[in-house]
Design a protein around this motif. Structure first.
Motif, mmCIF file in Angstrom:
data_model
loop_
_atom_site.group_PDB
_atom_site.id
_atom_site.type_symbol
_atom_site.label_atom_id
_atom_site.label_comp_id
_atom_site.label_asym_id
_atom_site.label_seq_id
_atom_site.Cartn_x
_atom_site.Cartn_y
_atom_site.Cartn_z
ATOM 1 N N PHE A 196 43.673 -38.232 49.382
ATOM 2 C CA PHE A 196 42.929 -37.193 50.094
ATOM 3 C C PHE A 196 42.277 -36.220 49.115
ATOM 4 C CE2 PHE A 196 43.094 -32.775 51.614
ATOM 5 C CZ PHE A 196 42.151 -32.853 52.639
ATOM 6 N N TRP A 197 43.041 -35.763 48.128
ATOM 7 C CA TRP A 197 42.472 -34.787 47.190
ATOM 8 C C TRP A 197 41.428 -35.438 46.291
ATOM 9 C CZ3 TRP A 197 42.280 -29.938 47.919
ATOM 10 C CH2 TRP A 197 41.841 -29.089 46.906
ATOM 11 N N GLY A 198 41.635 -36.721 45.961
ATOM 12 C CA GLY A 198 40.585 -37.423 45.222
ATOM 13 C C GLY A 198 39.297 -37.463 46.016
ATOM 14 N N MET A 213 35.612 -35.719 45.200
ATOM 15 C CA MET A 213 34.358 -36.477 45.212
ATOM 16 C C MET A 213 33.224 -35.628 45.767
ATOM 17 S SD MET A 213 35.708 -40.178 46.593
ATOM 18 C CE MET A 213 34.043 -40.711 46.989
ATOM 19 N N LEU A 214 33.535 -34.826 46.779
ATOM 20 C CA LEU A 214 32.520 -33.994 47.415
ATOM 21 C C LEU A 214 32.396 -32.617 46.760
ATOM 22 C CD1 LEU A 214 33.453 -34.791 51.143
ATOM 23 C CD2 LEU A 214 31.674 -35.863 49.748
ATOM 24 N N ALA A 215 33.532 -32.095 46.292
ATOM 25 C CA ALA A 215 33.560 -30.700 45.847
ATOM 26 C C ALA A 215 33.340 -30.518 44.351
ATOM 27 C CB ALA A 215 34.900 -30.064 46.233
ATOM 28 N N GLY A 240 30.032 -25.982 39.047
ATOM 29 C CA GLY A 240 29.137 -24.832 38.972
ATOM 30 C C GLY A 240 29.898 -23.527 38.884
ATOM 31 N N ALA A 241 30.991 -23.421 39.657
ATOM 32 C CA ALA A 241 31.804 -22.203 39.608
ATOM 33 C C ALA A 241 32.448 -22.031 38.233
ATOM 34 C CB ALA A 241 32.868 -22.246 40.700
ATOM 35 N N ALA A 242 32.945 -23.136 37.657
ATOM 36 C CA ALA A 242 33.546 -23.056 36.329
ATOM 37 C C ALA A 242 32.513 -22.650 35.281
ATOM 38 C CB ALA A 242 34.181 -24.395 35.960
ATOM 39 N N LEU A 243 31.294 -23.168 35.407
ATOM 40 C CA LEU A 243 30.223 -22.782 34.484
ATOM 41 C C LEU A 243 29.976 -21.280 34.540
ATOM 42 C CD1 LEU A 243 27.639 -25.647 35.064
ATOM 43 C CD2 LEU A 243 28.773 -25.145 32.915
ATOM 44 N N GLN A 244 29.882 -20.753 35.738
ATOM 45 C CA GLN A 244 29.636 -19.321 35.887
ATOM 46 C C GLN A 244 30.806 -18.505 35.359
ATOM 47 O OE1 GLN A 244 26.774 -17.954 36.808
ATOM 48 N NE2 GLN A 244 25.856 -19.992 37.100
#
Length: 807
Positions: A79-81, A85-87, A93-97
């Protein structure tokens, strides 16, 4: 039931390491370097495994319904995999910011390890509980289950790297892993039953736990450090890491299987002594790795991969076999001490989690790989209960002798008569500057990748000036990648231009000081990842120039994706211009087509340039500009003349393909994207086994490209367009002549070989200055020994170009 349990463990291991390969590639898009992504994902994996085993394992072992736990854990992993896949794009992008455009090393690594741990935690925690749950379900010894799980992981690594990602891409590969986990959950629910919980005695000692934690730390530290050293010998591609990881896992699996079958391995002191010695033997293999590779001289892609696999076996086989056996032995010791397996596994993986930040980020740069690896061997010795036995003193003496007298584990290709000007070990790579006997200095990353040379300053300067000259009035320029710093340094000398340069490796920034010449203004240097910078910075630039990154190494293929090109365009000011330089000597034509097709997704009116007329290191440029790629003749600054860019023909004549021709060239080529990293998996083939010479590839490319000079000009100018067309034809003839000419130090011989053909090239285009310069030099060389031949040559030149008459 036991065969089914082993099958499920193998399938679960396949999925787990398939995820690791996929997530490492995806984290590399955020962190900018494959080495950084490997460290972050390894730490996140082992941290999650530890937490899951410690928090969930004991409850599973005490549960009356362990089947539900196992099936639930496999389902949660799947499920988390699927969620990731979608997230993953949003999370990336959040980690980049969060990291920001120019983070400090502490903040960069803190976010890398912290974000990776939290993002992967639900899946990795569930993974940490599956082995204790299966041991509870099958009532089997842990060793066969551990061996099956690890062997499945070996297959997962190889299948994902060599087949799934190249064929399907990252998301679809993760989808297959999701399917494996869900299938494990379903099959377990249909076919397995719980077994009685084994009765453990009272908890009598904590020593097995400390041993498990320490050996987990030392085992992964050995992997991290050995991979780091081998990256200076192997080609350091996506295939290199997959092979090294597969051999490491295979050795661990075989060690666990051997422990289950051979009682002679069931001695903790003997295993620790043998591990200390095997680490020293592995280090000996590392010292000899370059010699082994040179002796084999692989000529094909398959042979090159086999050579890297052989190096991995030499370094990893014996130590990892003993590590696998030692883990099983310590788990058995823990069980006899009343400690449940889940606790044993949890503390072992907790120690493993600490290896990446402690040894990979802190100790390797501070001490160097040699001393850091000797610490690993010494660590195994210090775990022995008795220090006075002969089995302890022999490896201890060897460790001390190596620390005092052995050379560092630093591979530097030093030419005859050369010397090392600089060498720095960093957290992600080793950077060296070597000067040869003639005084030419070269900068290398991991001893494999040349990032600049004092002998190429003329070409490096052209790579700075051509994009800047094609913009009508540049005021602010950004350079992605620093190398020796010459390119950005030349740009900073152009009047009125403010220059910034982004470089991921601080060691490269430090080394670039050795290449700085002149007293002009210096560019502003930023220690940051190029991909992250263009996504998180707020400034806009008139010109952005991206270095000719080697597409096969260190995650550089991600700098040629559709997504990255789009992010670069967002950083351009109105009418801003972007130039992506490409090392044709390091990529094949199929890879070039893919990069060109990806570039045109963002810059559909893009054109192609040729940086110089070098046949051995040809560098092509893709140029795109918001509003189209039409240019205008103008007066060029004095600085441009020093780099052979004194007139319209040298500048505008560098264009080798207009937009229409570039579209035809790239038609049908696969796009290189973040999810389908086609370049990263295709480019290594020519790195391992070149199928043609760079000069042949250059002429083949030029044979497919054309340029309609009238489409390049902002205003119609038929005369200039015709002369530019003739210039392009002369360049092709000039390069063809260079390809078939054998050099000679005798000017008379060279005049016989190239004199008439070069004069013919000049008749095609009197504006083609590169053909005139060799003739001038030949005349100078002949002036003393054969004045008549020199005068005859000058007369021929004068008839074509009167301005070239004087010597």
């Amino acid at each position: 039931m036991k065969p089914l349990a082993l099958l499920l463990m193998a399938a679960s291991g396949f999925a787990g390491l398939g995820y690791q390969i996929v997530w490492t590639q995806q984290f590399g898009l955020v962190l900018g370097h494959e080495a950084a992504a490997v460290l972050a994902v390894v730490a996140a994996f082992f941290g999650g495994l530890s937490l899951g085993s410690l928090l969930l394992g004991r409850r599973i072992e005490a549960s009356a319904k362990p089947l539900r736990w196992y099936a639930g854990c496999e389902a949660l992993i799947g499920f988390w995999g699927g969620v990731l896949m979608l997230a993953m794009p949003v999370a990336s992008g959040a980690a980049l910011q969060l990291i920001g455009p120019d983070a400090t090393p502490l903040w960069h690594w803190g976010v890398a390890f912290g974000a990776g741990f939290l993002l992967l935690l639900p899946a990795t925690a569930a993974m940490g509980a599956t082995l204790p749950a299966m041991a509870r379900l099958s009532a089997a010894d842990v060793a066969p289950l551990y061996a099956a799980n690890t062997l499945g992981a070996v297959v997962g690594v190889l299948a994902t790297a060599f087949w799934l990602i190249p064929a399907w891409g990252l998301t679809a590969s993760a989808g297959l892993c999701v399917a494996f986990n869900l299938a494990c959950a379903l099959l377990a629910g249909m076919a397995l039953q719980g077994r009685p919980t084994p009765t453990l005695g009272p908890w009598r000692s904590d020593r097995p736990l400390w041993m498990l934690a320490a050996t987990g730390l030392l085992g992964i530290a050995y992997e991290v450090l050995a991979v780091r050293v081998l990256s200076q010998v192997a080609e350091d591609t996506v295939y290199t890491f997959a092979l090294l990881l597969a051999v490491y896992l295979a050795g661990s699996a075989l060690g666990a299987a051997a422990f289950a079958r051979w009682p002679g391995l069931r001695s903790t002191p003997r295993l620790l002594q043998a591990l200390a010695l095997s680490c020293l033997l592995g280090m000996a293999a590392l010292w000899g790795a370059e010699a082994i590779k040179q002796a084999l001289q692989p000529e094909t892609f398959a042979m090159a991969l086999a050579t890297e696999a052989l190096l991995a076996v030499a370094v990893f086989a014996l130590p990892t076999l003993l590590m696998g056996a030692l883990f099983c032995q310590l788990s058995a010791d823990a069980s006899r001490a009343g400690i449940p397996f889940s606790r044993a596994l949890g503390v072992n993986t907790l120690g493993a989690m600490l290896a990446a930040p402690l040894f990979g980020v802190a100790l390797a740069p501070a001490l160097g790989p040699k001393l850091a690896l000797l610490l690993v061997a010494a660590g195994y010795l210090l775990l022995l209960p008795a220090w006075r036995s002969a089995g302890w003193w022999l490896p201890a003496a060897a460790t001390t002798a190596l620390a005092l007298f052995a050379p560092p584990l630093a591979f530097i290709a030093l030419p005859d008569g050369g010397r090392v000007l600089s060498y720095r070990d960093g957290a992600m790579a080793a950077v060296s500057v070597v000067e040869d006997a003639t005084g030419v200095a070269r900068l290398h990353i991991n001893n494999r990748q040349q990032e600049g040379s004092s002998a190429t300053q003329h070409v490096d300067g052209r790579q700075a000036l051509l994009p800047l000259l094609l913009h009508p009035a540049p005021q602010r320029a950004l350079f992605l990648g620093l190398g020796s710093g010459v390119t950005a340094g030349v740009a900073a000398r152009l009047p009125g231009v403010q220059v910034e340069a982004v470089e991921l490796l601080p060691e490269v920034i430090a080394a670039s000081a050795l290449f700085r010449t002149g007293d002009g203004p210096a560019p502003h240097l930023l220690a940051a990842d190029a991909r992250r910078y263009v996504r998180t910075a707020t400034q806009r630039y008139d010109v952005i120039v991206s270095d000719n990154f080697h597409p096969a190494r260190s995650g550089s293929g991600a700098l040629y994706t559709v997504e990255h090109f789009h992010a670069v365009r967002e950083r351009l000011a109105p009418a801003g211009l972007f130039c992506q330089w490409l090392p044709l000597h390091q990529l094949d034509i199929a890879t070039l087509r893919s990069i060109a097709a990806s570039f045109q997704q963002t810059f559909p009116d893009g054109v192609a340039l040729l940086a110089s007329n070098s046949l051995d290191t040809p560098t092509l440029g893709l140029v795109g500009r918001a509003g189209g790629t039409r240019f205008q003749p103008r007066a060029w600054p004095e600085l441009a003349a020093r780099f052979g860019l004194a007139d319209d023909f040298a500048v505008l004549g560098s264009v080798i393909a207009d937009a229409a021709a570039l579209r035809r060239f790239a038609a049908g080529a696969p796009l290189n994207s973040d999810d389908r990293p086609w370049v990263a998996y295709r480019a290594p083939r020519i790195t391992y086994a070149p199928d043609s010479a760079p000069r042949d590839r250059l002429l083949d490319v030029l044979g497919e490209l054309q340029v309609d000079a009238s489409t390049l000009l902002t205003t119609p100018y038929a005369g200039l367009a015709m002369r530019l067309t003739a210039y392009a034809q002369a360049r092709r003839s000039y390069l063809e002549l260079g390809r078939r000419t054998t050099p000679s130090a005798d000017p008379a011989v060279m005049l016989a070989r190239v004199g008439p053909p070069l004069l013919a090239v000049l008749r095609q285009s009197p504006d083609f200055q590169p053909a005139a310069e060799p003739l001038r030099r030949l005349a100078q060389g002949l002036a003393q020994r054969d004045p008549a031949a020199a005068r005859q040559l000058l007369d021929a030149l004068t008839r074509i170009r009167p301005d070239l008459a004087s010597l």
